[in-house]
Design a protein around this motif. Structure first.
Motif, short mmCIF file in Angstrom:
data_model
loop_
_atom_site.label_atom_id
_atom_site.label_comp_id
_atom_site.label_asym_id
_atom_site.label_seq_id
_atom_site.Cartn_x
_atom_site.Cartn_y
_atom_site.Cartn_z
N GLY B 73 0.83 -1.21 0.00
CA GLY B 73 0.00 0.00 0.00
C GLY B 73 0.86 1.26 0.00
O GLY B 73 0.57 2.23 -0.71
N ILE B 98 -7.10 8.33 -1.20
CA ILE B 98 -6.21 7.69 -0.22
C ILE B 98 -7.02 6.98 0.86
O ILE B 98 -6.63 5.91 1.35
CB ILE B 98 -5.23 8.73 0.36
CG1 ILE B 98 -4.27 9.22 -0.75
CG2 ILE B 98 -4.43 8.15 1.53
CD1 ILE B 98 -3.38 10.37 -0.36
N ALA B 99 -8.19 7.55 1.22
CA ALA B 99 -9.06 6.87 2.19
C ALA B 99 -9.47 5.50 1.66
O ALA B 99 -9.51 4.51 2.40
CB ALA B 99 -10.28 7.73 2.50
N TRP B 100 -9.77 5.41 0.37
CA TRP B 100 -10.13 4.11 -0.21
C TRP B 100 -8.93 3.16 -0.23
O TRP B 100 -9.11 1.93 -0.11
CB TRP B 100 -10.72 4.29 -1.61
CG TRP B 100 -12.16 4.69 -1.56
CD1 TRP B 100 -12.70 5.91 -1.85
CD2 TRP B 100 -13.26 3.86 -1.15
NE1 TRP B 100 -14.06 5.90 -1.65
CE2 TRP B 100 -14.43 4.65 -1.23
CE3 TRP B 100 -13.38 2.53 -0.73
CZ2 TRP B 100 -15.70 4.15 -0.90
CZ3 TRP B 100 -14.64 2.03 -0.40
CH2 TRP B 100 -15.78 2.84 -0.49
N MET B 101 -7.72 3.68 -0.36
CA MET B 101 -6.54 2.80 -0.27
C MET B 101 -6.47 2.15 1.11
O MET B 101 -6.26 0.94 1.23
CB MET B 101 -5.26 3.61 -0.51
CG MET B 101 -5.15 4.20 -1.91
SD MET B 101 -3.61 5.16 -2.12
CE MET B 101 -2.39 3.83 -2.09
N PHE B 102 -6.64 2.97 2.15
CA PHE B 102 -6.62 2.41 3.51
C PHE B 102 -7.82 1.49 3.72
O PHE B 102 -7.69 0.44 4.37
CB PHE B 102 -6.61 3.54 4.55
CG PHE B 102 -5.24 4.11 4.81
CD1 PHE B 102 -4.36 3.50 5.70
CD2 PHE B 102 -4.82 5.27 4.16
CE1 PHE B 102 -3.09 4.04 5.94
CE2 PHE B 102 -3.56 5.81 4.39
CZ PHE B 102 -2.69 5.18 5.28
N ALA B 103 -8.98 1.86 3.19
CA ALA B 103 -10.17 1.02 3.37
C ALA B 103 -9.95 -0.36 2.75
O ALA B 103 -10.33 -1.38 3.32
CB ALA B 103 -11.40 1.69 2.76
N LEU B 105 -7.21 -2.04 2.39
CA LEU B 105 -6.27 -2.88 3.14
C LEU B 105 -6.66 -3.08 4.59
O LEU B 105 -6.31 -4.10 5.20
CB LEU B 105 -4.86 -2.28 3.04
CG LEU B 105 -4.30 -2.22 1.62
CD1 LEU B 105 -3.00 -1.44 1.58
CD2 LEU B 105 -4.10 -3.63 1.06
N SER B 106 -7.37 -2.12 5.20
CA SER B 106 -7.67 -2.21 6.63
C SER B 106 -9.09 -2.68 6.92
O SER B 106 -9.34 -3.25 7.97
CB SER B 106 -7.49 -0.85 7.33
OG SER B 106 -6.36 -0.17 6.87
N THR B 107 -10.03 -2.39 6.01
CA THR B 107 -11.43 -2.74 6.28
C THR B 107 -11.89 -3.91 5.41
O THR B 107 -12.52 -4.84 5.92
CB THR B 107 -12.34 -1.51 6.06
OG1 THR B 107 -11.97 -0.51 7.03
CG2 THR B 107 -13.81 -1.86 6.22
N LEU B 108 -11.59 -3.88 4.12
CA LEU B 108 -12.05 -4.96 3.24
C LEU B 108 -11.19 -6.21 3.35
O LEU B 108 -11.71 -7.33 3.39
CB LEU B 108 -12.02 -4.50 1.77
CG LEU B 108 -13.19 -3.67 1.27
CD1 LEU B 108 -12.91 -3.21 -0.16
CD2 LEU B 108 -14.49 -4.48 1.31
#
Lengths: 216, 216
Positions: B73, B98-103, B105-108
């Motif tokens: 990421g 960038i929020a979707w990048m974290f989402a 890897l961290s949420t999905l």
């Protein structure tokens, strides 16, 4: 107008600072940015008004003027990019600090959350005792690697950064597990993070919400 | 000198493009940046030379002049920040991508990897069949929320971004699970990502490594 974040109206962690508003509060305290908090209930989190801010119906969100953000890691990065103090100025060091932010959430946290979820939801299952060592060992692998990297250093890569902030926030989920005791350098690192004034201000702020909710 | 990434000498996914060099290759192809690849064995990944590049002994790493980075990421974000085409220019849209990048890897990804790990390591355990629906339902919750957000849109938030790249890369882990079929909008979204020329170039490049290793 200061930015507004959302947090649990009644946090399931009972004020231990493990909900994901905590790293955002901590980052805002580190850079000295005041913020407002809007509390949301579990049912409100799944309603259209909140889903428009957070597609996965969670907290925290971050609103600042025209901008609405979600994902604690992304919000911490957004704050860190716009204030001094959470990312190195030198370009390579800055990229490495961001690598630690992703490592905290993508590499360290998943086995820790998997262990926590099993302890929360599968404790009464017949397989719980047999699976537990496997889940603990997955966490130990990461803690051992982190310990080998850290050694006696204060922080992961030079001065304290947003990478340390997220790493400490993730590792705090293990505070009651006993696992951190096996890695004294990692335990000392977490304690070093928790001793920061900005951490303590953020912790007290989220604890005050829980205390008010439970006595109100 | 082009940047150098590391990848598995012999990928455990048998060339399906699920190893974490894939999103990095894809990002580099999207922006037209040539790159070199250094292949590493499982034993070499845990040796000091590689651990100096990647504290958790994994792939990919990214070396460009003086800079050494780890975490897919973070590498994708680094590439996206230094080239046109993977992040919007407008500041708020850039933060949301960038929020979707974290989402991704961290949420999905965590419930998807948890399901994949159970299928890989616990298939012969007596509890496997009983736990499976719980693990699948955790993935379904996220797919349902993602589907509600996506609707008939081509991409998550306007034009294709690094957020879409990581989200599609994560969702591809479900390609053989049958779960994507329950969410046609999400399945179409993944197919749209896989149809991009840069994706196909990256996929062919990682497949060629596996094919050479298995026939060489």
């Amino acid at each position: 107008m200061p930015p507004t974040i959302t947090a649990f109206e009644n946090s399931p962690d009972r004020g231990r600072g493990l909900a994901r508003d905590m790293p955002v509060r901590w980052a805002l305290e580190e850079v000295g940015q005041p913020y407002d908090v809007r509390l949301v209930s579990f049912s409100a989190m799944k309603q259209p008004a909140h889903l428009a801010l957070h597609p996965f119906g969670q907290i925290p969100t971050y609103e600042d003027g025209d901008l609405a953000l979600f994902e604690s890691g992304a919000i911490v990065l957004h704050v860190a990019e716009r204030h001094d103090g959470l990312l190195p100025v030198e370009a390579n060091a800055r990229s490495r600090a961001i690598a630690w932010m992703f490592a905290a959430l993508s590499t360290l946290e998943p086995p820790i959350v998997e262990l926590a979820m099993a302890m929360l939801f599968e404790r009464d299952k017949p397989w719980y005792e047999e699976r537990l060592p496997m889940l603990q060992d997955r966490v130990r692998v990461r803690l051992g690697e982190l310990s080998a990297h850290l050694g006696k250093a204060d922080w992961l890569d030079g001065a304290f950064s947003a990478g340390d902030l997220l790493t400490v926030a993730v590792l705090r989920r293990l505070n009651t597990s006993g696992l951190l005791d096996e890695y004294p350098d990692v335990a000392a690192y977490v304690a070093r993070g928790e001793a920061r004034l900005a951490f303590r201000r953020a912790f007290e702020a989220q604890l005050a919400v829980f205390t008010a909710a439970s006595t109100g």
